[in-house]
Design an enzyme around this catalytic site. Structure first.
Site, mmCIF file in Angstrom:
data_model
loop_
_atom_site.group_PDB
_atom_site.id
_atom_site.type_symbol
_atom_site.label_atom_id
_atom_site.label_comp_id
_atom_site.label_asym_id
_atom_site.label_seq_id
_atom_site.Cartn_x
_atom_site.Cartn_y
_atom_site.Cartn_z
ATOM 1 N N GLU A 162 0.855 -1.189 0.000
ATOM 2 C CA GLU A 162 0.000 0.000 0.000
ATOM 3 C C GLU A 162 0.890 1.238 0.000
ATOM 4 O OE1 GLU A 162 -2.980 -0.011 3.057
ATOM 5 O OE2 GLU A 162 -3.747 1.961 2.464
ATOM 6 N N TYR A 180 -6.714 -9.068 11.573
ATOM 7 C CA TYR A 180 -5.431 -8.778 12.222
ATOM 8 C C TYR A 180 -5.537 -9.230 13.676
ATOM 9 C CZ TYR A 180 -4.463 -5.757 8.196
ATOM 10 O OH TYR A 180 -4.241 -5.271 6.930
ATOM 11 N N GLU A 186 -6.365 -9.428 3.359
ATOM 12 C CA GLU A 186 -5.523 -8.780 4.383
ATOM 13 C C GLU A 186 -5.523 -9.664 5.620
ATOM 14 O OE1 GLU A 186 -6.029 -4.618 5.391
ATOM 15 O OE2 GLU A 186 -6.670 -4.152 3.340
ATOM 16 N N ASN A 212 -6.705 1.401 2.650
ATOM 17 C CA ASN A 212 -7.416 2.666 2.850
ATOM 18 C C ASN A 212 -7.005 3.702 1.807
ATOM 19 O OD1 ASN A 212 -8.469 1.386 5.078
ATOM 20 N ND2 ASN A 212 -7.178 2.464 6.561
ATOM 21 N N GLN A 216 1.372 -6.281 5.742
ATOM 22 C CA GLN A 216 1.824 -5.919 4.406
ATOM 23 C C GLN A 216 3.220 -6.500 4.163
ATOM 24 O OE1 GLN A 216 0.811 -1.951 3.200
ATOM 25 N NE2 GLN A 216 -1.072 -1.935 4.391
ATOM 26 N N ASN A 237 -12.195 -1.162 -1.129
ATOM 27 C CA ASN A 237 -11.564 -1.655 0.093
ATOM 28 C C ASN A 237 -12.385 -1.278 1.319
ATOM 29 O OD1 ASN A 237 -9.118 -2.671 1.647
ATOM 30 N ND2 ASN A 237 -9.290 -0.585 2.460
ATOM 31 N N GLU A 238 -12.740 -2.252 2.129
ATOM 32 C CA GLU A 238 -13.333 -2.053 3.458
ATOM 33 C C GLU A 238 -14.399 -0.954 3.480
ATOM 34 O OE1 GLU A 238 -10.263 -1.599 6.440
ATOM 35 O OE2 GLU A 238 -9.647 -3.676 6.234
HETATM 36 O O1 AHR Z 1 -3.134 -2.814 6.301
HETATM 37 C C1 AHR Z 1 -3.403 -1.591 6.932
HETATM 38 C C2 AHR Z 1 -4.849 -1.154 6.738
HETATM 39 O O2 AHR Z 1 -5.685 -2.080 7.378
HETATM 40 C C3 AHR Z 1 -5.354 -1.127 5.325
HETATM 41 O O3 AHR Z 1 -5.064 0.059 4.657
HETATM 42 C C4 AHR Z 1 -6.838 -1.257 5.523
HETATM 43 O O4 AHR Z 1 -7.468 -1.859 4.419
HETATM 44 C C5 AHR Z 1 -6.971 -2.059 6.797
HETATM 45 O O5 AHR Z 1 -7.874 -1.510 7.673
#
Ligand code: AHR
Length: 497
Positions: free
Chosen positions: A27, A244, A292, A72, A348, A172-173
């Site tokens: 990103e 995450y 992700e 994002n 990432q 995205n999201e």
């Molecule tokens: O990976 C960091 C961020 O986490 C990304 O930009 C977003 O898609 C997610 O919330």
């Protein structure tokens, strides 16, 4: 000390292990691109400005494809800013990360970098501040060979052949209120549908991923997936998952059970897909793009909203041995669901919650999490096998009782690999693998350490590495290995690639 057993049979097939399970994510965020993969003037940089030490590490990591350019970031990004002569490109405010985006690296440069690392492109479209029209323009620019204004602009910009991007993320999201252009499930489902339909009018064979919930803790989780798929079921191929994990308040037991949560997350989304499929009486299959996933401690280098820097230090987590073991457990979860998870992206890649770190003008090094990912990408081939696991229960504060061991196997002709996690904080596991009938050498490598908090840093970049586990014995077709507490291990049968 406790005992656990994994019984395997070649017929216990889950599904093909797609190379796409081993994707990365780059990103425009912090020092990921600028000062990470791209640093003109660095001693290892080529004339293109890309650091070759980083290229070497990304190749070693075994990344099959890379999601780009966000995250994002993509929800406020104009792709046109990143093409054409570099000197003419605009500097822009990046609202997602409160930074200045210089646009020195865009689609062409990133594609050149992917050629260096040997990975495919998974391209994100901006469905936040933009919509169907701009997605079509990007697709025309990227994939149409010639004879249209945008295809010819690409050729004029130095790229004669199309980029031929196969896999696309439709935004995205967009369920998250932090996302620029956030939408309701109805709004997004409709937008994803019309965008996908129009994109397929240009190229019917694209693979398209609709946004699922940004994480399973969202209040709309489940309803979002159902509603989006009620609209988009016939137009998309994947629904995305993001997750995450991190250790909270020293609760390593719950953290090491994160794979249990990931299992449940995946299975819940699969059930939602199948519910929509049943209601629609459809034969069409939708799979998961887990685009992700990682370990993320959100207190590291958070955004400073008082300034607009270029490439600030953001999200620069330093990972411990425990983090690496937990990440190995998440890979086991993905492999156990190889029938439905057809793409996944470690989020990432460099500096930003990343397995690879760099110092400006200085070295690049492997974080602890590098090792389980690289080994799994190299060794998990062929088909995934889900064995019958017999392991004692371990109590956790977050997830209740979980098996003290988790494991999965892969089989590729006469080679096999077993990936196993010992979640116990204090006890060694005597782990027996039965039914693989191994021929040839059996070896084991893994991550564990007397200090579970040990990290690789600029000062000590090789403190933690993959270690050989020689506490392994064979008796007939059974293999037994001693697994240290808090460990992730890969046992290979029949030789390694
Ligand atoms: O990976 C960091 C961020 O986490 C990304 O930009 C977003 O898609 C997610 O919330």
């Amino acid at each position: 000390m406790f005992s656990a057993t994994l019984q395997l049979h070649p017929a216990f097939t889950v599904g093909t292990v797609e190379r796409r399970l081993f994707g990365g994510f780059v990103e425009h965020l912090g020092r990921h691109i600028y000062g990470g993969i791209y640093e003109p003037g660095h001693p290892t940089a080529g004339p293109d400005g890309f650091r070759r030490d980083v290229v070497g590490l990304v190749r070693e990591l075994g990344i099959a494809h890379v999601r780009y350019p966000g995250g994002n970031f993509v929800s406020g990004h104009d792709w046109e800013d990143g093409v054409g002569p570099v000197d003419d490109r605009p500097r822009r405010l990046d609202l997602a990360w409160h930074s200045i985006e210089p646009n020195e690296v865009g689609l062409h440069e990133f594609s050149d970098w992917l050629d260096l690392v040997g990975a495919d492109l998974m391209l994100g479209t901006n469905l936040g501040t933009r919509g169907t029209r701009e997605a079509l323009h990007l697709l025309e620019y990227a994939n149409v060979p010639d004879g249209t204004a945008r295809a010819d602009a690409r050729r004029k910009n130095g790229r004669e052949e199309p980029f031929d991007v196969r896999m696309w993320c439709l935004g995205n999201e967009l369920d998250g209120d932090w996302q620029i252009g956030a939408k309701t499930a109805e709004e997004y489902g409709r937008l994803a549908t019309v965008t996908a339909r129009a994109m397929r009018a240009i190229d019917a064979d694209l693979e398209l991923a609709a946004c699922g919930s940004s994480w399973r803790g969202m209040p709309t989780f489940g309803v979002w997936e159902r509603t989006v798929l009620e609209h988009a079921y016939d137009q998309v191929d994947y629904i995305s998952c993001h997750a995450y994990y991190h250790e909270e308040d020293g609760d390593a037991a719950s953290f090491l059970a994160s794979g249990v949560d990931m299992d449940d997350f995946i299975e819940s989304v699969v059930h939602t897909i199948e519910h929509v499929r049943a209601v629609k009486n459809s034969k069409r299959r939708i799979d998961l793009s887990f685009d992700e996933w990682n370990i993320w401690y959100q207190d590291a280098n958070e955004i400073d909203t008082t300034s607009w820097p270029v490439a600030p230090r953001l999200l620069e987590n330093q990972y411990s041995v425990t983090d690496a073991v937990a990440l190995g457990g998440l890979l086991i979860s993905l492999l156990k669901h190889a029938d439905r998870v057809k793409a996944a992206n470690l989020a990432q890649l460099v500096n930003v919650i990343a397995p690879i770190m760099t110092e400006p003008g200085g070295p690049a090094w492997r974080q602890t999490t590098f090792f389980p990912f690289a080994a799994t990408s190299r060794l998990a081939r062929g088909t995934a096998l889900r064995g019958v696991l017999d392991a004692p229960a371990l109590g956790t504060a977050k997830f209740g009782d979980v098996p003290a061991v988790d494991a999965v196997a892969t089989l590729d002709g006469d080679r096999a690999a077993v990936f196993v996690l010992n979640r116990s904080l204090a006890e060694t596991a005597t782990f027996a693998i039965e039914g693989l009938d191994p021929t040839g050498p059996v070896r084991a490598h893994g991550i564990w350490d007397e200090d579970r908090h040990a990290k690789n840093t600029l000062a000590e970049p090789e403190r933690v590495r993959l270690r050989e586990n020689t506490a392994i014995t064979r008796a007939g077709s059974a293999v037994t290995i001693e697994l240290p507490p808090i460990s992730w291990t890969c046992i290979t049968f029949g030789g390694e690639r």
